[in-house]
Write a protein that holds these residues in place. Structure first.
Motif, PDB file in Angstrom:
ATOM      1  N   VAL A 140       7.599   0.417 -13.274  1.00  0.00           N
ATOM      2  CA  VAL A 140       8.920   0.895 -12.829  1.00  0.00           C
ATOM      3  C   VAL A 140       9.103   1.622 -11.695  1.00  0.00           C
ATOM      4  CG1 VAL A 140      10.497   2.654 -13.992  1.00  0.00           C
ATOM      5  CG2 VAL A 140       9.265   1.187 -15.694  1.00  0.00           C
ATOM      6  N   PHE A 141       8.166   2.624 -11.400  1.00  0.00           N
ATOM      7  CA  PHE A 141       8.113   3.366 -10.151  1.00  0.00           C
ATOM      8  C   PHE A 141       8.206   2.439  -8.937  1.00  0.00           C
ATOM      9  CE2 PHE A 141       5.985   4.887  -6.393  1.00  0.00           C
ATOM     10  CZ  PHE A 141       6.742   6.104  -6.190  1.00  0.00           C
ATOM     11  N   LEU A 142       7.166   1.436  -8.626  1.00  0.00           N
ATOM     12  CA  LEU A 142       7.379   0.546  -7.595  1.00  0.00           C
ATOM     13  C   LEU A 142       8.574  -0.184  -7.689  1.00  0.00           C
ATOM     14  CD1 LEU A 142       3.509  -1.015  -8.099  1.00  0.00           C
ATOM     15  CD2 LEU A 142       4.351   0.777  -6.302  1.00  0.00           C
ATOM     16  N   ALA A 143       9.191  -0.649  -8.832  1.00  0.00           N
ATOM     17  CA  ALA A 143      10.526  -1.211  -8.755  1.00  0.00           C
ATOM     18  C   ALA A 143      11.608  -0.313  -8.162  1.00  0.00           C
ATOM     19  CB  ALA A 143      10.921  -1.621  -9.957  1.00  0.00           C
ATOM     20  N   VAL A 144      11.528   1.040  -8.352  1.00  0.00           N
ATOM     21  CA  VAL A 144      12.493   1.815  -7.657  1.00  0.00           C
ATOM     22  C   VAL A 144      12.203   2.046  -6.038  1.00  0.00           C
ATOM     23  CG1 VAL A 144      13.302   4.433  -7.781  1.00  0.00           C
ATOM     24  CG2 VAL A 144      12.947   2.934 -10.135  1.00  0.00           C
ATOM     25  N   PHE A 145      10.751   2.286  -5.881  1.00  0.00           N
ATOM     26  CA  PHE A 145      10.537   2.682  -4.476  1.00  0.00           C
ATOM     27  C   PHE A 145      10.799   1.464  -3.633  1.00  0.00           C
ATOM     28  CE2 PHE A 145       7.542   1.952  -1.083  1.00  0.00           C
ATOM     29  CZ  PHE A 145       7.256   3.549  -0.635  1.00  0.00           C
ATOM     30  N   PHE A 146      10.433   0.133  -4.006  1.00  0.00           N
ATOM     31  CA  PHE A 146      10.900  -0.883  -3.308  1.00  0.00           C
ATOM     32  C   PHE A 146      12.377  -1.260  -3.250  1.00  0.00           C
ATOM     33  CE2 PHE A 146       6.309  -1.885  -3.624  1.00  0.00           C
ATOM     34  CZ  PHE A 146       6.284  -1.591  -2.460  1.00  0.00           C
TER      35      PHE A 146
ATOM     36  N   ARG B  79       0.906  -1.139  -0.073  1.00  0.00           N
ATOM     37  CA  ARG B  79      -0.023  -0.075  -0.062  1.00  0.00           C
ATOM     38  C   ARG B  79       1.027   1.242  -0.051  1.00  0.00           C
ATOM     39  NH1 ARG B  79      -4.337   0.483   4.545  1.00  0.00           N
ATOM     40  NH2 ARG B  79      -2.354   1.336   5.944  1.00  0.00           N
ATOM     41  N   THR B  80       1.956   1.209   0.809  1.00  0.00           N
ATOM     42  CA  THR B  80       2.721   2.412   0.625  1.00  0.00           C
ATOM     43  C   THR B  80       3.283   2.766  -0.925  1.00  0.00           C
ATOM     44  OG1 THR B  80       4.782   1.182   1.099  1.00  0.00           O
ATOM     45  CG2 THR B  80       3.620   1.857   3.076  1.00  0.00           C
ATOM     46  N   GLY B  81       3.738   1.645  -1.447  1.00  0.00           N
ATOM     47  CA  GLY B  81       4.062   2.034  -2.748  1.00  0.00           C
ATOM     48  C   GLY B  81       2.949   2.442  -3.868  1.00  0.00           C
ATOM     49  N   THR B  82       1.989   1.943  -3.799  1.00  0.00           N
ATOM     50  CA  THR B  82       0.897   2.075  -4.625  1.00  0.00           C
ATOM     51  C   THR B  82       0.269   3.608  -4.297  1.00  0.00           C
ATOM     52  OG1 THR B  82      -0.883   1.099  -2.960  1.00  0.00           O
ATOM     53  CG2 THR B  82      -0.023  -0.245  -4.991  1.00  0.00           C
TER      54      THR B  82
ATOM     55  N   MET C 110       5.548  15.134   0.227  1.00  0.00           N
ATOM     56  CA  MET C 110       4.737  14.725   1.416  1.00  0.00           C
ATOM     57  C   MET C 110       4.508  13.014   1.438  1.00  0.00           C
ATOM     58  SD  MET C 110       1.631  16.565   3.588  1.00  0.00           S
ATOM     59  CE  MET C 110       0.541  16.163   2.232  1.00  0.00           C
ATOM     60  N   VAL C 111       3.726  12.595   0.264  1.00  0.00           N
ATOM     61  CA  VAL C 111       3.217  11.457   0.035  1.00  0.00           C
ATOM     62  C   VAL C 111       4.512  10.419   0.154  1.00  0.00           C
ATOM     63  CG1 VAL C 111       1.929   9.797  -1.347  1.00  0.00           C
ATOM     64  CG2 VAL C 111       0.961  12.053  -0.540  1.00  0.00           C
ATOM     65  N   ILE C 112       5.310  10.591  -0.724  1.00  0.00           N
ATOM     66  CA  ILE C 112       6.487   9.612  -0.946  1.00  0.00           C
ATOM     67  C   ILE C 112       7.535   9.642   0.383  1.00  0.00           C
ATOM     68  CG2 ILE C 112       8.605   9.401  -2.382  1.00  0.00           C
ATOM     69  CD1 ILE C 112       7.045  10.571  -4.622  1.00  0.00           C
ATOM     70  N   LEU C 113       7.671  10.557   1.001  1.00  0.00           N
ATOM     71  CA  LEU C 113       8.397  10.468   2.355  1.00  0.00           C
ATOM     72  C   LEU C 113       7.449   9.699   3.453  1.00  0.00           C
ATOM     73  CD1 LEU C 113       9.882  14.238   2.573  1.00  0.00           C
ATOM     74  CD2 LEU C 113      11.040  12.069   2.290  1.00  0.00           C
ATOM     75  N   ALA C 114       6.247  10.078   3.604  1.00  0.00           N
ATOM     76  CA  ALA C 114       5.592   9.455   4.563  1.00  0.00           C
ATOM     77  C   ALA C 114       5.296   7.999   4.347  1.00  0.00           C
ATOM     78  CB  ALA C 114       4.081   9.924   4.628  1.00  0.00           C
ATOM     79  N   CYS C 115       5.197   7.502   3.078  1.00  0.00           N
ATOM     80  CA  CYS C 115       5.117   6.029   2.561  1.00  0.00           C
ATOM     81  C   CYS C 115       6.525   5.276   2.576  1.00  0.00           C
ATOM     82  CB  CYS C 115       4.423   6.103   0.983  1.00  0.00           C
ATOM     83  SG  CYS C 115       2.877   6.461   1.252  1.00  0.00           S
ATOM     84  N   MET C 116       7.655   6.149   2.358  1.00  0.00           N
ATOM     85  CA  MET C 116       8.790   5.490   2.171  1.00  0.00           C
ATOM     86  C   MET C 116       9.352   5.150   3.798  1.00  0.00           C
ATOM     87  SD  MET C 116      11.310   4.153   0.562  1.00  0.00           S
ATOM     88  CE  MET C 116      11.383   4.942  -0.894  1.00  0.00           C
ATOM     89  N   THR C 117       9.049   5.933   4.661  1.00  0.00           N
ATOM     90  CA  THR C 117       9.541   5.892   6.113  1.00  0.00           C
ATOM     91  C   THR C 117       8.840   4.699   6.738  1.00  0.00           C
ATOM     92  OG1 THR C 117       7.984   7.385   6.825  1.00  0.00           O
ATOM     93  CG2 THR C 117      10.394   8.078   6.429  1.00  0.00           C
ATOM     94  N   THR C 118       7.725   4.599   6.451  1.00  0.00           N
ATOM     95  CA  THR C 118       6.642   3.476   6.722  1.00  0.00           C
ATOM     96  C   THR C 118       7.036   2.129   6.331  1.00  0.00           C
ATOM     97  OG1 THR C 118       4.699   4.947   7.142  1.00  0.00           O
ATOM     98  CG2 THR C 118       4.315   2.501   6.933  1.00  0.00           C
ATOM     99  N   ALA C 119       7.369   2.031   4.708  1.00  0.00           N
ATOM    100  CA  ALA C 119       7.648   0.904   4.329  1.00  0.00           C
ATOM    101  C   ALA C 119       9.183   0.606   4.695  1.00  0.00           C
ATOM    102  CB  ALA C 119       8.125   1.131   2.752  1.00  0.00           C
TER     103      ALA C 119
END
Length: 444
Positions: free
Chosen positions: A126-132, A101-104, A290-299
């Motif tokens: 592609v984005f999800l691959a980079v994110f994870f 969910r953090t990635g999506t 804001m969203v990417i930082l919040a989701c990345m820290t949780t992931a």
């Protein structure tokens, strides 16, 4: 020997805040704000009970218990239950639901609005691959989490959120409208907000993050159990108010947004459209950060805890970093199904897990008062398990025959989705009677 830092709880608290504050913490308060309208503050009250109070109480309970993890706490009921519940929770808040969910959410709010429709199909994988890949890399060294998250990523997240909140107060978008049916009265709004708070997954995550906080406190030089419990409590008191403030203002933005942007299906477009109105063309960029930082820290936190759990479960047969890679890949693959599918699949599992989580937390705090007796734990969790299972099956739209009518007529709070509370109380009382009639050893 150097004495422990008296202010180390601050970066640990900031780390906890960042780990808790992720995808659902942005989406669900905004959606709740729109739906609750003029009853928004009652809904926020209920939301904060399960979205702030319960996670903090869970952290305190984990610190107070002195036990190393969720499985050990659950094993006070029975070792089999401890293993079952710990693994289900870990998988739910890890690679099955919360991490994907953090990635999506990062994709749908932070990236997709900037792309042409023709680029979306290729862009998401592609984005999800980079994110994870990034999340996995940052998770590979858990000893550096406090510095990477608590001192670097969290301040950036708080700054971007503060800008969004201040602007929403300076330029409100409109007045709250009439509430939707589930929020029609103050009591109904409070109860529905309470249930909405389940969606954050934070109380369950706190059972896992508690061990992470304990580890960070020990690395700071604290060794005595009472000192560790105190430092975890202080760190929780840093994270809690930050979470509450943000929930309040995001719900406020949602409640005020209806006249300006209309009713939206989820919190994602509410935030995206609100940011554009509040900031113009720069709003989408701010929201994206804001969203990417919040989701990345949780992931990062969830991948770390999930990997550590299965590393210990497998007794180190696979290196910790291999588990990080495994769960990063699984999260990526599940993320490809999309946000809507993940959210729909999560809710029945939450309706099963949350009642058991609350019961475990309360029993942990009462452990010494009940003499550490397993019978009290077993009876309470046994009765809670019955209704938790029913809630999960009912939410999954599995037909239960005439059982629903019987429970609605005879079980208090059942129609509000809280019928597990009287069941848990009955189990607790039976456990106390069992305790008074028998003798047995106290559990650690």
């Amino acid at each position: 020997m150097e004495s422990p830092s008296k202010t180390r709880f601050i970066p640990i608290g900031l780390m906890l805040f960042a780990l808790f504050f992720g995808a659902g913490n942005l989406i669900f308060p905004a959606s709740m704000g729109q739906a609750s309208g003029t009853e928004v503050w009652w809904a926020v009250l209920g939301f904060c009970i399960t979205g702030v109070g319960l996670p903090l109480l869970t952290l305190v309970a984990v610190g107070y218990s002195g036990l190393p993890g969720l499985q050990e706490i659950g094993s006070r009921v029975h070792p089999w239950f401890g293993a079952f519940y710990a693994n289900v929770c870990i998988l739910a808040i890890g690679p099955c639901f919360a991490v994907p969910r953090t990635g999506t959410v990062s994709w749908e709010i932070g990236i997709a609005p900037f792309l042409d429709p023709s680029q979306l199909e290729v862009g998401m994988p592609v984005f999800l691959a980079v994110f994870f890949v990034v999340a996995g890399w940052l998770s590979a060294s858990p000893s550096k989490l406090v510095d990477r998250v608590g001192k670097i990523l969290t301040p950036l997240l708080v700054l971007s959120l503060a800008i969004f909140i201040v602007q929403s107060c300076l330029a409100p978008m409109g007045e709250p409208q009439a509430p939707a049916a589930p929020y029609a009265t103050p009591f109904m709004a409070t109860v529905q907000g309470f249930l909405d708070g389940y969606n954050t997954l934070d109380a369950i995550a706190a059972l896992i993050f508690g061990s992470l906080a304990i580890g960070a406190v020990r690395e700071s030089g604290f060794t005595k159990q009472s000192d560790i419990a105190r430092e975890v409590f202080k760190a929780a008191m840093v994270a809690g108010p930050l979470l509450a403030i943000i929930y309040i203002f995001i719900a406020k933005v949602g409640a005020e947004s209806v006249t300006a942007i209309g009713v939206q299906d989820t919190g994602a477009p509410i935030l995206a459209l609100s940011a554009q109105l509040l900031f113009g063309s720069g709003g989408a960029v701010l929201l994206s950060v804001m969203v990417i930082l919040a989701c990345m820290t949780t992931a990062i936190g969830l991948i770390s805890c999930t990997s550590a759990h299965f590393f210990n479960l497998a007794k180190g047969r696979l290196p910790y970093k291999v588990w990080v890679v495994i769960f990063s890949v699984i999260s990526y693959l599940i993320g490809l199904f999309g946000l809507k599918t993940i959210i729909v699949s999560t809710i029945p599992v939450l309706m099963f897990l949350y009642p058991l989580c609350v019961a475990l937390v309360i029993l942990s705090l009462l452990h010494n008062k009940i003499g550490g007796r397993r019978c009290v734990w077993a009876w309470t969790i046994g009765f809670t398990f019955v209704m938790a299972t029913y809630n999960g099956l009912q939410t999954a739209k599995i037909a239960m025959g005439g059982l629903e009518a019987i429970l609605a007529n005879w079980v208090p709070l059942h129609t509000y989705g809280l019928g597990w509370i009287p069941f848990a109380l009955v189990g607790f009382i039976i456990g106390l009677i069992h305790k008074s009639l028998t003798k047995g050893p106290a559990q650690p």
